[in-house]
Write an enzyme that holds these catalytic residues in place. Structure first.
Site, PDB file in Angstrom:
ATOM      1  N   SER A  36      53.131  45.755  35.561  1.00 18.99           N
ATOM      2  CA  SER A  36      51.876  45.013  35.472  1.00 18.99           C
ATOM      3  C   SER A  36      50.637  45.903  35.439  1.00 18.99           C
ATOM      4  CB  SER A  36      51.760  44.038  36.645  1.00 18.99           C
ATOM      5  OG  SER A  36      51.930  44.729  37.865  1.00 18.99           O
ATOM      6  N   ASP A 310      43.057  42.060  42.440  1.00 15.67           N
ATOM      7  CA  ASP A 310      43.789  41.110  43.279  1.00 15.67           C
ATOM      8  C   ASP A 310      44.455  41.903  44.408  1.00 15.67           C
ATOM      9  OD1 ASP A 310      46.040  42.299  42.166  1.00 15.67           O
ATOM     10  OD2 ASP A 310      46.650  40.539  41.007  1.00 15.67           O
ATOM     11  N   HIS A 313      46.588  44.926  42.187  1.00 20.00           N
ATOM     12  CA  HIS A 313      46.213  45.622  40.957  1.00 20.00           C
ATOM     13  C   HIS A 313      44.794  46.169  40.981  1.00 20.00           C
ATOM     14  CE1 HIS A 313      49.402  42.680  39.844  1.00 20.00           C
ATOM     15  NE2 HIS A 313      49.927  43.813  39.399  1.00 20.00           N
TER      16      HIS A 313
END
Ligand SMILES: *[C@@H]1O[C@H](CO)[C@@H](O)[C@H](O)[C@H]1NC(C)=O
Ligand SMILES: *[C@@H]1O[C@H](CO)[C@@H](O)[C@H](O)[C@H]1NC(C)=O
Ligand SMILES: *[C@@H]1O[C@H](CO)[C@@H](O)[C@H](O)[C@H]1NC(C)=O
Length: 346
Positions: A36, A310, A313
């Site tokens: 991610s 978040d 990340h």
């Protein structure tokens, strides 16, 4: 009046820069394998909850939400820009046909790992083995475009490759009640990673930047879930993995003819970078219990001051720092033995 001058200025810049920037592309192509931290939409249409194609993700990206797990550009986007690409590298999900090999392709998938089973509890994510299969598909498509396998391979040998995996394998590890010892697990991961990086070399890759693990276990989500800023056990485990990975890079460079692998010290760069943010250990968006942004939820306004968007990340601002130092090392330990600007030249 100033508006007119401004428009003229823009016009001149546009006219002058376009050909220069094209001429300045430092390598023909850039390929991305990862999770991610660099996913740019490969999970969007898959049966998985590991998605980020909704606001406030993408709030600062020119096209809005795209599947990037951050407010704006991610590390791969910044590296593509530093390499002189005018467009960000397309996701494998949207790249079709032999064209995918011209500028490169991004195969990264949120929640995925080195091991096939990692992240599967979140749905149909794309493991590194599957990402390599997708790369093989790209190459098969491109061979006809280049006319011969030999020409295609020469092209592929000039590209830069980003590989960054392992964070989710450790997330899976901490959840597993029957986990092997930390040292055993690190070896199992590194042995598989070694096989995968050799496979990538087999597909023609020569200039490969391998990103080590960042500060996993010390992210804002850890604070919410475990009530501590840093899980020292996880931090130690990622250190074991990074040490083995750095040695693996040396072995690959010795074993594989013409290979230029390099290790990027994500952890070290992150450690010094978080101290330079006003809010180094708070997330910017409103998160759910899992630590990701609530769809259509609120994002902080002063995003440039936050290291995390978040619970896991980095913000665009923090991604920019990592990309910058991976590209042009500020200290010799940032990138070993080459930073990306030297990887281009070797
Ligand atoms: C490659 O990138 C250039 C600009 O960076 C763009 O004009 C071109 O369309 C791209 N090619 C493909 C096949 O995506
Ligand atoms: C993972 O899955 C791929 C197929 O997607 C397979 O080729 C590979 O052998 C598997 N790896 C392991 C370690 O089981
Ligand atoms: C790769 O990981 C699997 C677990 O998924 C493990 O059984 C296997 O031994 C590992 N392969 C190597 C070469 O270490």
């Amino acid at each position: 009046m100033s508006k007119t001058i401004f428009s003229i200025f823009i016009f001149l810049v546009a006219v002058n820069l376009v050909p220069t920037v094209h001429g300045k592309k430092l390598v023909p192509c850039f390929f991305v394998f990862g999770d991610s931290l660099v996913d740019n939409g490969n999970n969007n249409d898959r049966d998985t909850v590991a998605n980020a194609n909704f606001l406030p993700y993408g709030i600062d990206y020119p096209n809005g939400p795209t599947g990037r797990f951050t407010n704006g550009r991610n590390v791969a986007d910044f590296i593509a820009e530093a390499l002189g690409f005018t467009d960000h590298i397309p996701s494998f999900a949207t790249a079709k046909g032999g064209d995918a090999v011209v500028n490169g392709t991004n195969y990264a998938s949120g929640s995925a790992g080195i091991l096939n089973g990692t992240g599967k509890e979140f749905g149909d994510v794309i493991s590194l083995d599957e990402q390599l299969q997708n790369h093989q598909t790209t190459i098969t498509r491109s061979t006809s475009m280049f006319g011969s396998a030999h020409v295609a391979k020469t092209h592929l040998g000039q590209c830069i490759y980003y590989v960054g995996m392992g964070s989710n394998d450790y997330a899976a590890y901490t959840m597993n009640p029957d986990r092997p010892s930390p040292d055993h697990y690190a070896s199992l991961l590194i042995d598989n990673y070694s096989r995968q990086l050799r496979e990538l070399y087999g597909y023609g890759a020569r200039k490969v930047a391998v990103f080590g693990l960042g500060a996993i276990g010390c992210v804002p989500a850890t604070h919410h879930v475990y009530g501590t800023l840093c899980m020292s056990a996880t931090k130690t485990m990622s250190g074991v993995f990074n040490t083995k990975l750095r040695s693996l890079i040396n072995v690959l460079n010795q074993d594989l003819d013409g290979a230029k692998f390099t290790y990027i010290d994500t952890f070290g760069i992150a450690a010094s970078k978080t101290t330079s943010f006003r809010y180094p250990d708070l997330e910017c968006c409103t998160v759910n219990v899992g630590g990701t942004c609530i769809p259509q939820g609120v994002a902080c306004r002063d995003r440039a001051y936050f290291a995390y968007f978040d619970g896991y990340h980095p913000t665009e601002a923090a991604a920019a720092v990592l990309a910058k130092r991976a590209f042009a090392a500020r200290s010799p330990s940032d990138a070993y033995p080459f930073d990306i600007q030297h990887l281009v030249q070797v």
